[in-house]
Design an enzyme around this catalytic site. Structure first.
Site, PDB file in Angstrom:
ATOM      1  N   SER A 150       0.832  -1.195   0.000  1.00 37.20           N
ATOM      2  CA  SER A 150       0.000   0.000   0.000  1.00 37.20           C
ATOM      3  C   SER A 150       0.875   1.258   0.000  1.00 37.20           C
ATOM      4  O   SER A 150       1.679   1.451  -0.908  1.00 37.20           O
ATOM      5  CB  SER A 150      -0.937  -0.042   1.209  1.00 37.20           C
ATOM      6  N   ASP A 203      -9.265  -4.322  -5.794  1.00 41.68           N
ATOM      7  CA  ASP A 203      -8.686  -3.475  -4.756  1.00 41.68           C
ATOM      8  C   ASP A 203      -8.735  -2.018  -5.211  1.00 41.68           C
ATOM      9  O   ASP A 203      -8.038  -1.640  -6.156  1.00 41.68           O
ATOM     10  CB  ASP A 203      -7.242  -3.904  -4.491  1.00 41.68           C
ATOM     11  N   HIS A 221      -7.730  -5.690   0.271  1.00 39.46           N
ATOM     12  CA  HIS A 221      -6.493  -4.900   0.337  1.00 39.46           C
ATOM     13  C   HIS A 221      -5.501  -5.466   1.352  1.00 39.46           C
ATOM     14  O   HIS A 221      -4.401  -4.944   1.500  1.00 39.46           O
ATOM     15  CB  HIS A 221      -6.827  -3.442   0.690  1.00 39.46           C
TER      16      HIS A 221
END
Length: 484
Positions: A297, A360, A411
């Site tokens: 991320s 995602d 995610h």
């Protein structure tokens, strides 16, 4: 949420030509019971031919030729993840992306799958060791010392790497709240670590591997940094700032901001990293080396900024020898910069392998509307805003699990790692002892991850609530900029 892909939609939107970005699509579906989609078509950009050393472990790979790669149908089932016949020490450069992972993605090469999983587990260590207890003396720091970190987090073969430095980042965020709260928001927090492969593991890896790992967004100021969606020049090289190379301002701020005004005078994340990497490169300068950066991320954004920084400054160049490979393994990473940033990374030889999930939403940000897919009109006409479009960098390895609809699960880093290892063979031997029930594979996968995510949701509900409150304090202008 408008940005989340509707699982009931057909897969066609994800199959469009993403040129000039190289895209490699891996079909994968989880359902109860398991159902497999029809084969999907793949289209890859031009890249140099792969090494013949990897031929024994590549199954059903297309025949290499000087002409552009043909469009072909992917097999219905992914390649088996059986044991590789070539040792990693012989082909580590290919695994690190020297040929842009040509013929290693479809079907997924077992050695590459093994290495992606290994680096993903090293990143997961950052989550396991990050202290989020406000009452703890180690609040916003690592729970363990450098000597015991990998062992305490139960990483496989913790003796393979030696952690040499912890990395801290300082969010440069000021919002309309109390000065005390602003001071807490600007407090440096632990985001990852630097490690070097041990002497014993060098033989297996084929080189001295310098690894930097970054966790993703956890604290409220980091969430706010993610929403500072505007492009700004990186200016990493002191003598050639390259003002046309622009990156997302929030990620750049997190990478370059320091805590110089505090009594500890902590350096910026960038200064800490460049100093430690330079030290390790000087220590092992007579050896074969690689620099591997891995993040999840927000952490993948920091990894890409660091990779570009190292290459732009020329830290990986060696006189009389080949350049030290700089590779990024990005898990669920957002876009980082504009088209010039992508081009410059490619010119410098920075290799990026992006592991993404088509469901995602984070991988679609920033630049939901203006991105690499809307830069050229009709394939011929450059649009006026093309220089301000966000663009992904590198090769994409796409995990397709439309039936996993939990926003927390799609995610989650561990979900990515688990799904990557839920590979199925085209056929199974009749004499095989592994006579598992195929209808229970997806059920077990979803059950395991569902229980884990519900536990994390209960544990971190307070932090999510605070994050939402802070996000609503943003101006309408900032929210508008983030959409575009």
């Amino acid at each position: 949420m408008a940005l989340i892909q509707n699982p009931n939609m057909k897969h066609a939107p994800f199959l469009r030509n993403r040129s000039p970005q190289q895209t490699l699509f891996i079909p994968y579906t989880l359902s109860l019971p398991i159902s497999y989609q029809n084969p999907k078509r793949l289209k890859t950009a031009n890249s140099s031919s792969s090494s013949s050393l990897l031929a024994p472990v590549i199954l059903n790979s297309p025949v290499a030729s000087s002409s552009p790669p043909p469009i072909y149908c992917a097999p219905k089932f992914p390649c088996s993840s059986g044991a590789a016949t070539v040792p990693l020490s012989r082909v580590w450069r290919e695994i690190q992306g020297c040929n842009n992972w040509k013929d290693l993605i479809e079907p997924l090469n077992p050695l590459l799958q093994q290495e992606i999983t290994r680096y993903g587990n090293l990143v997961s260590t950052c989550y396991k060791a990050f202290d989020l207890d406000p009452n703890s003396k180690r609040y916003l720091n690592c729970k363990y010392g450098k000597q015991t970190l990998l062992k305490e987090t139960e990483i496989d073969q913790p003796e393979d790497y030696q952690v040499t430095k912890y990395i801290y980042a300082t969010p440069d965020i000021n919002i309309n709240i109390s000065p005390i709260q602003n001071e807490m928001n600007r407090r440096a927090r632990w985001v990852g670590y630097v490690a070097a492969s041990s002497d014993d593991s060098v033989k297996r890896l084929g080189r001295r591997d310098i690894v930097v790992t970054f966790r993703g967004t956890v604290t409220n100021p980091e969430w706010l940094a993610n929403f500072m969606s505007s492009l700004t020049p990186a200016r990493f090289h002191p003598h050639n700032p390259r003002l046309d190379v622009k990156v997302e301002s929030g990620f750049l701020s997190l990478y370059t901001s320091d805590e110089s005004e505090s009594k500890f005078g902590l350096e910026s994340c960038r200064q800490q990293l460049l100093s430690e990497i330079s030290r390790l490169m000087n220590k092992y300068k007579g050896e074969e080396m690689s620099i591997t950066l891995a993040g999840h991320s927000m952490g993948s954004s920091l990894a890409q900024l660091l990779a570009y920084d190292i290459a732009e400054l020329g830290l990986n160049r060696r006189i009389g020898k080949g350049d030290i490979p700089v590779t990024v393994f990005s898990f669920a990473g957002p876009r980082v910069g504009n088209l010039e940033f992508k081009k410059r990374c490619e010119e410098l030889g920075v290799k990026v392998l992006r592991i993404t999930n088509v469901n995602d939403p984070v991988t679609k940000l920033p630049g939901v509307l203006f991105n690499e897919n809307f830069r050229v009109l009709g394939g011929f006409y450059e649009l006026p805003w093309s220089c301000s479009c966000y663009v992904h960098v590198g090769v994409e390895l796409t995990l397709d699990f439309f039936d996993v609809q939990n926003i927390s699960c799609v995610h989650d880093l561990q979900t990515y790692i688990d799904l990557l290892n839920q590979r199925r063979t085209n056929s199974r031997s009749v004499d095989s002892d592994e006579d598992e029930d195929s209808d229970n594979v997806a059920l077990e996968f979803l059950k395991t991850n569902g229980e884990k995510m519900m536990f994390l949701k209960r544990q971190r509900m307070m932090y999510w609530s605070n994050a939402v409150d802070l996000l609503f304090s943003f101006s309408n202008h900032m929210s508008y900029c983030n959409i575009f």
